[in-house]
Scaffold this motif. Structure first.
Motif, PDB file in Angstrom:
ATOM      1  N   ILE A 146     -68.375  11.512 -45.141  1.00 57.12           N
ATOM      2  CA  ILE A 146     -68.818  10.583 -46.185  1.00 57.12           C
ATOM      3  C   ILE A 146     -68.569  11.129 -47.588  1.00 57.12           C
ATOM      4  CG2 ILE A 146     -70.615   9.472 -44.768  1.00 57.12           C
ATOM      5  CD1 ILE A 146     -72.685  11.277 -46.237  1.00 57.12           C
ATOM      6  N   LYS A 162     -69.943  19.545 -55.317  1.00 55.49           N
ATOM      7  CA  LYS A 162     -69.328  19.680 -54.006  1.00 55.49           C
ATOM      8  C   LYS A 162     -69.929  18.688 -53.024  1.00 55.49           C
ATOM      9  CE  LYS A 162     -69.644  22.928 -50.228  1.00 55.49           C
ATOM     10  NZ  LYS A 162     -70.559  22.102 -49.470  1.00 55.49           N
ATOM     11  N   GLY A 163     -69.075  17.964 -52.321  1.00 53.02           N
ATOM     12  CA  GLY A 163     -69.515  17.113 -51.221  1.00 53.02           C
ATOM     13  C   GLY A 163     -69.654  17.965 -49.972  1.00 53.02           C
ATOM     14  N   PRO A 164     -70.142  17.378 -48.881  1.00 55.89           N
ATOM     15  CA  PRO A 164     -70.307  18.143 -47.644  1.00 55.89           C
ATOM     16  C   PRO A 164     -68.963  18.541 -47.059  1.00 55.89           C
ATOM     17  CG  PRO A 164     -70.706  15.810 -47.258  1.00 55.89           C
ATOM     18  CD  PRO A 164     -70.564  15.970 -48.734  1.00 55.89           C
ATOM     19  N   ALA A 183     -67.048  20.002 -43.533  1.00 55.71           N
ATOM     20  CA  ALA A 183     -67.136  20.301 -42.105  1.00 55.71           C
ATOM     21  C   ALA A 183     -66.102  21.370 -41.799  1.00 55.71           C
ATOM     22  CB  ALA A 183     -66.875  19.048 -41.292  1.00 55.71           C
ATOM     23  N   LEU A 203     -82.811  13.959 -45.980  1.00 58.91           N
ATOM     24  CA  LEU A 203     -81.480  14.429 -46.350  1.00 58.91           C
ATOM     25  C   LEU A 203     -80.756  13.579 -47.389  1.00 58.91           C
ATOM     26  CD1 LEU A 203     -79.997  15.337 -42.840  1.00 58.91           C
ATOM     27  CD2 LEU A 203     -80.731  16.900 -44.654  1.00 58.91           C
ATOM     28  N   GLU A 214     -74.630  20.590 -55.005  1.00 58.45           N
ATOM     29  CA  GLU A 214     -74.234  19.907 -53.769  1.00 58.45           C
ATOM     30  C   GLU A 214     -75.436  19.250 -53.122  1.00 58.45           C
ATOM     31  OE1 GLU A 214     -73.129  22.172 -50.290  1.00 58.45           O
ATOM     32  OE2 GLU A 214     -74.307  23.885 -50.904  1.00 58.45           O
ATOM     33  N   VAL A 236     -77.772  18.326 -49.941  1.00 57.45           N
ATOM     34  CA  VAL A 236     -78.097  19.244 -48.849  1.00 57.45           C
ATOM     35  C   VAL A 236     -77.609  18.739 -47.490  1.00 57.45           C
ATOM     36  CG1 VAL A 236     -80.110  20.067 -50.117  1.00 57.45           C
ATOM     37  CG2 VAL A 236     -80.421  18.389 -48.302  1.00 57.45           C
ATOM     38  N   HIS A 237     -77.240  17.466 -47.422  1.00 58.32           N
ATOM     39  CA  HIS A 237     -76.838  16.938 -46.112  1.00 58.32           C
ATOM     40  C   HIS A 237     -75.398  17.311 -45.766  1.00 58.32           C
ATOM     41  CE1 HIS A 237     -74.421  13.846 -48.078  1.00 58.32           C
ATOM     42  NE2 HIS A 237     -75.448  13.550 -48.850  1.00 58.32           N
ATOM     43  N   GLY A 238     -75.015  17.017 -44.511  1.00 54.29           N
ATOM     44  CA  GLY A 238     -73.674  17.298 -44.034  1.00 54.29           C
ATOM     45  C   GLY A 238     -72.752  16.101 -44.198  1.00 54.29           C
ATOM     46  N   ALA A 259     -71.943  13.744 -42.187  1.00 54.24           N
ATOM     47  CA  ALA A 259     -72.377  12.519 -41.491  1.00 54.24           C
ATOM     48  C   ALA A 259     -71.216  11.799 -40.806  1.00 54.24           C
ATOM     49  CB  ALA A 259     -73.100  11.586 -42.471  1.00 54.24           C
ATOM     50  N   PRO A 260     -70.552  12.459 -39.851  1.00 54.97           N
ATOM     51  CA  PRO A 260     -69.371  11.842 -39.211  1.00 54.97           C
ATOM     52  C   PRO A 260     -69.691  10.506 -38.545  1.00 54.97           C
ATOM     53  CG  PRO A 260     -70.035  13.879 -38.081  1.00 54.97           C
ATOM     54  CD  PRO A 260     -70.807  13.821 -39.342  1.00 54.97           C
ATOM     55  N   ALA A 272     -73.034   5.273 -46.424  1.00 52.03           N
ATOM     56  CA  ALA A 272     -73.689   6.517 -46.863  1.00 52.03           C
ATOM     57  C   ALA A 272     -74.563   6.291 -48.090  1.00 52.03           C
ATOM     58  CB  ALA A 272     -72.635   7.566 -47.172  1.00 52.03           C
ATOM     59  N   ASN A 273     -75.644   7.023 -48.141  1.00 50.96           N
ATOM     60  CA  ASN A 273     -76.522   7.008 -49.309  1.00 50.96           C
ATOM     61  C   ASN A 273     -76.000   8.045 -50.308  1.00 50.96           C
ATOM     62  OD1 ASN A 273     -78.555   7.028 -51.145  1.00 50.96           O
ATOM     63  ND2 ASN A 273     -80.201   7.500 -49.689  1.00 50.96           N
ATOM     64  N   ASP A 322     -80.234   4.269 -44.355  1.00 53.10           N
ATOM     65  CA  ASP A 322     -81.099   5.409 -44.032  1.00 53.10           C
ATOM     66  C   ASP A 322     -82.490   5.268 -44.659  1.00 53.10           C
ATOM     67  OD1 ASP A 322     -79.509   5.780 -46.453  1.00 53.10           O
ATOM     68  OD2 ASP A 322     -80.549   7.692 -46.646  1.00 53.10           O
TER      69      ASP A 322
HETATM   70  P1  NAD Z   1     -75.461  15.601 -41.268  1.00 58.94           P
HETATM   71  O1  NAD Z   1     -76.337  15.892 -42.439  1.00 58.94           O
HETATM   72  O2  NAD Z   1     -74.042  15.355 -41.554  1.00 58.94           O
HETATM   73  O3  NAD Z   1     -76.036  14.317 -40.494  1.00 58.94           O
HETATM   74  C1  NAD Z   1     -77.333  14.257 -39.911  1.00 58.94           C
HETATM   75  C2  NAD Z   1     -77.795  12.771 -39.841  1.00 58.94           C
HETATM   76  O4  NAD Z   1     -78.155  12.348 -41.160  1.00 58.94           O
HETATM   77  C3  NAD Z   1     -76.693  11.814 -39.378  1.00 58.94           C
HETATM   78  O5  NAD Z   1     -77.266  10.802 -38.606  1.00 58.94           O
HETATM   79  C4  NAD Z   1     -76.153  11.244 -40.678  1.00 58.94           C
HETATM   80  O6  NAD Z   1     -75.621   9.952 -40.548  1.00 58.94           O
HETATM   81  C5  NAD Z   1     -77.388  11.234 -41.567  1.00 58.94           C
HETATM   82  N1  NAD Z   1     -77.023  11.417 -42.995  1.00 58.94           N
HETATM   83  C6  NAD Z   1     -76.677  12.589 -43.609  1.00 58.94           C
HETATM   84  N2  NAD Z   1     -76.396  12.376 -44.891  1.00 58.94           N
HETATM   85  C7  NAD Z   1     -76.546  11.055 -45.114  1.00 58.94           C
HETATM   86  C8  NAD Z   1     -76.383  10.212 -46.256  1.00 58.94           C
HETATM   87  N3  NAD Z   1     -75.998  10.702 -47.442  1.00 58.94           N
HETATM   88  N4  NAD Z   1     -76.622   8.888 -46.123  1.00 58.94           N
HETATM   89  C9  NAD Z   1     -77.011   8.372 -44.943  1.00 58.94           C
HETATM   90  N5  NAD Z   1     -77.187   9.115 -43.826  1.00 58.94           N
HETATM   91  C10 NAD Z   1     -76.954  10.433 -43.903  1.00 58.94           C
HETATM   92  O7  NAD Z   1     -75.648  16.806 -40.258  1.00 58.94           O
HETATM   93  P2  NAD Z   1     -74.769  17.203 -38.959  1.00 58.94           P
HETATM   94  O8  NAD Z   1     -74.434  15.962 -38.198  1.00 58.94           O
HETATM   95  O9  NAD Z   1     -75.517  18.280 -38.307  1.00 58.94           O
HETATM   96  O10 NAD Z   1     -73.431  17.843 -39.525  1.00 58.94           O
HETATM   97  C11 NAD Z   1     -72.176  17.153 -39.625  1.00 58.94           C
HETATM   98  C12 NAD Z   1     -71.135  18.092 -40.236  1.00 58.94           C
HETATM   99  O11 NAD Z   1     -71.517  18.455 -41.571  1.00 58.94           O
HETATM  100  C13 NAD Z   1     -70.926  19.394 -39.485  1.00 58.94           C
HETATM  101  O12 NAD Z   1     -69.534  19.684 -39.463  1.00 58.94           O
HETATM  102  C14 NAD Z   1     -71.640  20.415 -40.332  1.00 58.94           C
HETATM  103  O13 NAD Z   1     -71.071  21.706 -40.230  1.00 58.94           O
HETATM  104  C15 NAD Z   1     -71.437  19.860 -41.716  1.00 58.94           C
HETATM  105  N6  NAD Z   1     -72.468  20.285 -42.691  1.00 58.94           N
HETATM  106  C16 NAD Z   1     -72.036  20.632 -43.931  1.00 58.94           C
HETATM  107  C17 NAD Z   1     -72.977  20.960 -44.911  1.00 58.94           C
HETATM  108  C18 NAD Z   1     -72.466  21.344 -46.273  1.00 58.94           C
HETATM  109  O14 NAD Z   1     -71.278  21.239 -46.553  1.00 58.94           O
HETATM  110  N7  NAD Z   1     -73.331  21.777 -47.166  1.00 58.94           N
HETATM  111  C19 NAD Z   1     -74.344  20.932 -44.631  1.00 58.94           C
HETATM  112  C20 NAD Z   1     -74.746  20.549 -43.345  1.00 58.94           C
HETATM  113  C21 NAD Z   1     -73.797  20.221 -42.390  1.00 58.94           C
END
Ligand code: NAD
Length: 337
Positions: free
Chosen positions: A17, A71-73, A75, A245, A262, A264-266, A268-269, A277-278, A319
């Motif tokens: 996202i 920075k965005g998330p 993977a 998140l 950045e 804190v979330h990932g 969100a594949p 995405a939010n 979300d």
């Molecule tokens: P995630 O935070 O990507 O997702 C967890 C849940 O939260 C999912 O259901 C997702 O749809 C939801 N979510 C997260 N952010 C959202 C948003 N902005 N709006 C709406 N819904 C949101 O965690 P994960 O699934 O454990 O990780 C996915 C990938 O992200 C992995 O490759 C992991 O290594 C990576 N990651 C990167 C960072 C970073 O770059 N700082 C942090 C955490 C995870």
């Protein structure tokens, strides 16, 4: 600042996202006429031997030169022969402190409506030094490294932050009753720094008690500073207290005054590419970046527009229980500027 000079900042849209929420930030910055010129960098598809990572040397240089970025998330691709992307950034840019403000958003109901605290996590050593090995079969060992240098550095940052943001109290979180040497040294460093800031109340709270106090009455806390592992856990706990998140921003502070904000979330594949995405967490992270740059008027304006949009409740992403798309929400924030 009323200066019209543009400031260069590095932008990593990131994966999943990431590009969608980075686009939201770009649009809001344009609408608010923020004097930032983005230098966009993308994660490559092959390992750069100079960094042993999919992040290129040029990308790292961009942050080193601009000293500020968003920075965005990211993977980390699976496979051998490269370092995790986030680890590369942390090591190469000396990102020693992670700062997370957690405050209740008006109009978005959670269990508490009076949370207003900041967690500051030491980010380079402690339990995450990566020194683990097997002693003999069936026995493994992990080294927790605490140094005076890193502890003083993060404590200095915590007190500096508290003073600069008009906060009254810094709590050092520890388990020095058991971890006498390591957490003991961490506390000693915090005390030394505290003496230089008589206007800020300093206290020490044992981690287990801290957890109980946080879930019973989070309003008791102001600024919390702690070693790596405690910070990892407590900062997520605090994010959960205010809605999770999608809402929580953060900023990494690095050597030479670098600030890399950045969400804190990932990545969100599960919802990537679906306009679901939010973007709030990344938008609020960009606000932290603006405050770091002293662009406080722009920061306030964008911050207030985000808060207003969420409080009105008409445009909320899935979300948060709404039905709005990323682009609808972004438009609503722009309209509220
Ligand atoms: P995630 O935070 O990507 O997702 C967890 C849940 O939260 C999912 O259901 C997702 O749809 C939801 N979510 C997260 N952010 C959202 C948003 N902005 N709006 C709406 N819904 C949101 O965690 P994960 O699934 O454990 O990780 C996915 C990938 O992200 C992995 O490759 C992991 O290594 C990576 N990651 C990167 C960072 C970073 O770059 N700082 C942090 C955490 C995870």
């Amino acid at each position: 600042s009323s200066s019209t000079e543009t400031i260069r900042a590095t932008l990593f849209p990131g994966d999943g996202i990431g590009p969608e929420i980075a686009e939201s930030v770009k649009q809001v910055f344009n609408a608010a006429e923020v004097p930032i010129e983005w230098e966009e960098h993308f994660v490559g598809d092959k390992v750069d031997p100079r960094t042993e990572s999919f992040l290129t040397w040029e990308s790292l240089e961009s942050v080193r030169q601009n000293k500020v970025g968003l920075k965005g998330p990211m993977a980390t691709p699976i496979g051998k022969g490269h370092r995790s992307l986030n680890l590369t950034l942390r090591k190469e840019l000396g990102l020693y402190a992670n700062v997370r403000p957690c405050y209740s958003l008006p109009g978005y109901k959670t269990r508490y409506d009076d949370v207003n605290l900041v967690t500051i996590r030491e980010n380079t050593e402690g339990e995450y030094s990566g020194l683990e090995h097997q002693v003999v079969r069936g026995v493994v060992e992990s080294l927790k490294i605490i140094t005076r240098q890193a502890s003083l550095r993060v404590a200095e940052y915590a007190f500096h932050y508290a003073k600069a943001h008009g906060r009254k109290r810094v709590s050092a979180i520890h388990k020095a009753n058991i971890m006498r040497k390591t957490d003991g040294l961490f506390l000693k460093c915090c005390r030394e720094v505290a003496e230089k800031y008589p206007e800020i109340t300093y206290e020490e709270v044992i981690i287990d008690n801290c957890c109980m106090m946080l879930v019973k009455n989070p309003a008791l806390f102001d600024v919390l500073v702690m070693p790596n592992l405690y910070g990892d856990i407590i900062s997520d706990l605090c994010a959960g207290l205010v809605g999770g998140l999608g809402l929580t921003p953060s900023c990494n502070i690095g050597e030479g005054g670098i600030a890399l904000a950045e969400a804190v979330h990932g990545s969100a594949p599960d919802i990537a590419g679906k306009n679901l995405a939010n973007p709030t967490a990344l938008l609020l992270s960009s606000v932290m970046m603006l405050r770091h740059l002293g662009l406080n008027d722009k920061a306030e304006r964008i911050h207030d527009a985000i808060i207003k949009t969420i409080a009105e409740g008409k445009y909320r992403t899935v979300d948060l229980g709404g039905t709005s798309s990323t682009t609808d929400f972004t438009k609503a924030v722009r309209d509220n500027l």
